[in-house]
Write an enzyme that holds these catalytic residues in place. Structure first.
Site, PDB file in Angstrom:
ATOM      1  N   LYS A  53      27.686  39.557  47.147  1.00 33.55           N
ATOM      2  CA  LYS A  53      27.679  38.114  46.914  1.00 33.55           C
ATOM      3  C   LYS A  53      26.535  37.823  47.480  1.00 33.55           C
ATOM      4  O   LYS A  53      25.744  36.826  47.124  1.00 33.55           O
ATOM      5  CB  LYS A  53      28.926  37.710  47.901  1.00 33.55           C
ATOM      6  CG  LYS A  53      30.261  38.022  47.418  1.00 33.55           C
ATOM      7  CD  LYS A  53      31.375  37.642  48.226  1.00 33.55           C
ATOM      8  CE  LYS A  53      32.602  37.906  47.428  1.00 33.55           C
ATOM      9  NZ  LYS A  53      34.096  37.570  48.428  1.00 33.55           N
ATOM     10  N   GLN A  97      35.230  36.958  54.449  1.00 35.08           N
ATOM     11  CA  GLN A  97      35.823  38.201  53.507  1.00 35.08           C
ATOM     12  C   GLN A  97      37.029  38.365  53.903  1.00 35.08           C
ATOM     13  O   GLN A  97      37.545  38.763  55.091  1.00 35.08           O
ATOM     14  CB  GLN A  97      34.902  39.303  53.504  1.00 35.08           C
ATOM     15  CG  GLN A  97      35.144  40.389  52.536  1.00 35.08           C
ATOM     16  CD  GLN A  97      35.152  39.877  50.948  1.00 35.08           C
ATOM     17  OE1 GLN A  97      34.375  38.905  50.492  1.00 35.08           O
ATOM     18  NE2 GLN A  97      35.989  40.357  50.117  1.00 35.08           N
ATOM     19  N   ASP A 120      35.816  29.270  48.896  1.00 36.18           N
ATOM     20  CA  ASP A 120      37.012  30.031  48.588  1.00 36.18           C
ATOM     21  C   ASP A 120      37.930  29.263  48.029  1.00 36.18           C
ATOM     22  O   ASP A 120      38.803  29.579  46.971  1.00 36.18           O
ATOM     23  CB  ASP A 120      37.403  31.068  49.514  1.00 36.18           C
ATOM     24  CG  ASP A 120      36.724  32.483  49.284  1.00 36.18           C
ATOM     25  OD1 ASP A 120      36.478  32.985  48.155  1.00 36.18           O
ATOM     26  OD2 ASP A 120      36.631  33.401  50.101  1.00 36.18           O
TER      27      ASP A 120
HETATM   28  N1  GUN Z   1      39.089  39.500  49.122  1.00 39.23           N
HETATM   29  C1  GUN Z   1      39.238  39.808  47.975  1.00 39.23           C
HETATM   30  N2  GUN Z   1      38.935  38.721  47.024  1.00 39.23           N
HETATM   31  C2  GUN Z   1      38.515  37.705  47.839  1.00 39.23           C
HETATM   32  C3  GUN Z   1      38.031  36.545  47.733  1.00 39.23           C
HETATM   33  O1  GUN Z   1      37.866  35.920  46.763  1.00 39.23           O
HETATM   34  N3  GUN Z   1      37.548  35.667  48.926  1.00 39.23           N
HETATM   35  C4  GUN Z   1      37.424  36.206  49.944  1.00 39.23           C
HETATM   36  N4  GUN Z   1      36.971  35.523  50.966  1.00 39.23           N
HETATM   37  N5  GUN Z   1      37.996  37.677  50.120  1.00 39.23           N
HETATM   38  C5  GUN Z   1      38.422  38.337  49.075  1.00 39.23           C
END
Ligand code: GUN
Length: 283
Positions: A53, A97, A120
């Site tokens: 990311k 995350q 998100d």
């Molecule tokens: N863990 C797995 N997928 C995601 C996501 O799309 N966003 C976040 N913040 N954590 C994740």
């Protein structure tokens, strides 16, 4: 039938070129889109996702910050950091995350993020807006899936869409988006009786249950569009999806591979949400 492969890397590249141009236009007006990513603990997969990311931000010309904490950090420390980022004008998007370590109340952490920076789309306020059909941020993975369908000219209107998995991250928002695109939606989960009955009815089948090669060719209707959200690691270290790709691609009309399908699109839509947040602020 041999399915058309929906190439996530190619589509991601196309979209990211556009984002870079839009980020440059914002930068010319004095704003650089900024994303803060918070990682708690040492989960190997989460570390890879967060690194990807942050790298994607750099490539798109965005500002990014990665904030890492050891697994035993107190929740209060993370909440204070979120409050600081909420007030930071360099930051337009904040992502924590998931999963968080067990001693965290994940809902409380997600609710601490300012809804206008919740790229998100997991904050209750943003979930509510999505359900009401007026999304502020669309959760990245289902947003990426909708981009695949649009790019391939697949209109969900009137189609049977079946989703395997009912998570807040994928299954539930995916169902909302497909329903709002006028598909007839079925959500299946671990307690669903006779799963193949449902999957064989699907014109659009989205697999997001986290079980390697779970969806076999016998479970898929000829000509279906199959979207594989799974990322599973096999004993030999290789990655594979929730769909048994080889045999299913002989039955489906279109399919996303793993790797190289939904994964690159999820990160791309995180960039989209961060950019949209920055553009909204400048507007
Ligand atoms: N863990 C797995 N997928 C995601 C996501 O799309 N966003 C976040 N913040 N954590 C994740």
């Amino acid at each position: 039938m041999t399915a058309k492969i929906l190439d996530g890397n190619a589509l991601a590249q196309k979209l990211r070129a556009d984002f870079k141009t839009r980020a440059e236009a914002l930068a010319a007006r004095g704003t650089r889109p900024g994303l803060a990513v918070i990682l708690v603990g040492e989960d190997a997969a989460s570390q890879v996702y967060v690194r990807n990311k942050v790298n994607a931000c750099a490539q798109a010309g965005f500002h990014s910050e990665k904030i890492s904490y050891p697994p035993e950090v107190e929740a209060q420390v993370v909440l204070e950091k979120i409050a600081e980022l909420n007030a930071d004008p360099k930051i337009h998007g904040i992502l924590v995350q998931l999963p968080l370590p067990k001693h965290f109340d994940s809902d409380a952490v997600l609710k601490a993020i300012a809804p206008a920076k919740d790229v998100d789309g997991f904050h209750a306020e943003n979930v509510g807006a999505l359900v009401q059909g007026q999304p502020r941020f669309i959760p990245c993975t289902p947003y990426g899936v909708m981009q695949f369908l649009a790019d391939a000219g697949i209109d969900p209107k009137g189609k049977e869409a079946v989703i395997l998995g009912r998570s807040n991250i994928v299954g539930k928002p995916m169902a909302m988006l497909l329903m709002q695109a006028s598909a007839t939606v079925t959500i299946c989960h671990s307690q669903t009786r006779d799963l193949p009955f449902h999957t064989r009815r699907a014109d659009i089948l989205v697999a997001a249950l986290g079980r390697a090669r779970f969806v076999t060719a016998e479970m898929v209707k000829p000509g279906a569009v199959v979207i594989d959200v799974g990322i599973n690691r096999l004993p030999d270290g290789k990655l594979c999806g929730d769909v048994d790709f080889g045999p299913v691609s002989e039955v489906a009309s279109a399919i996303t591979p793993v790797p190289g399908g939904v994964g690159p699109m999820t990160i791309t839509m995180l960039l989209a949400n961060t950019l949209e947040a920055a553009e909204r602020e400048v507007a």
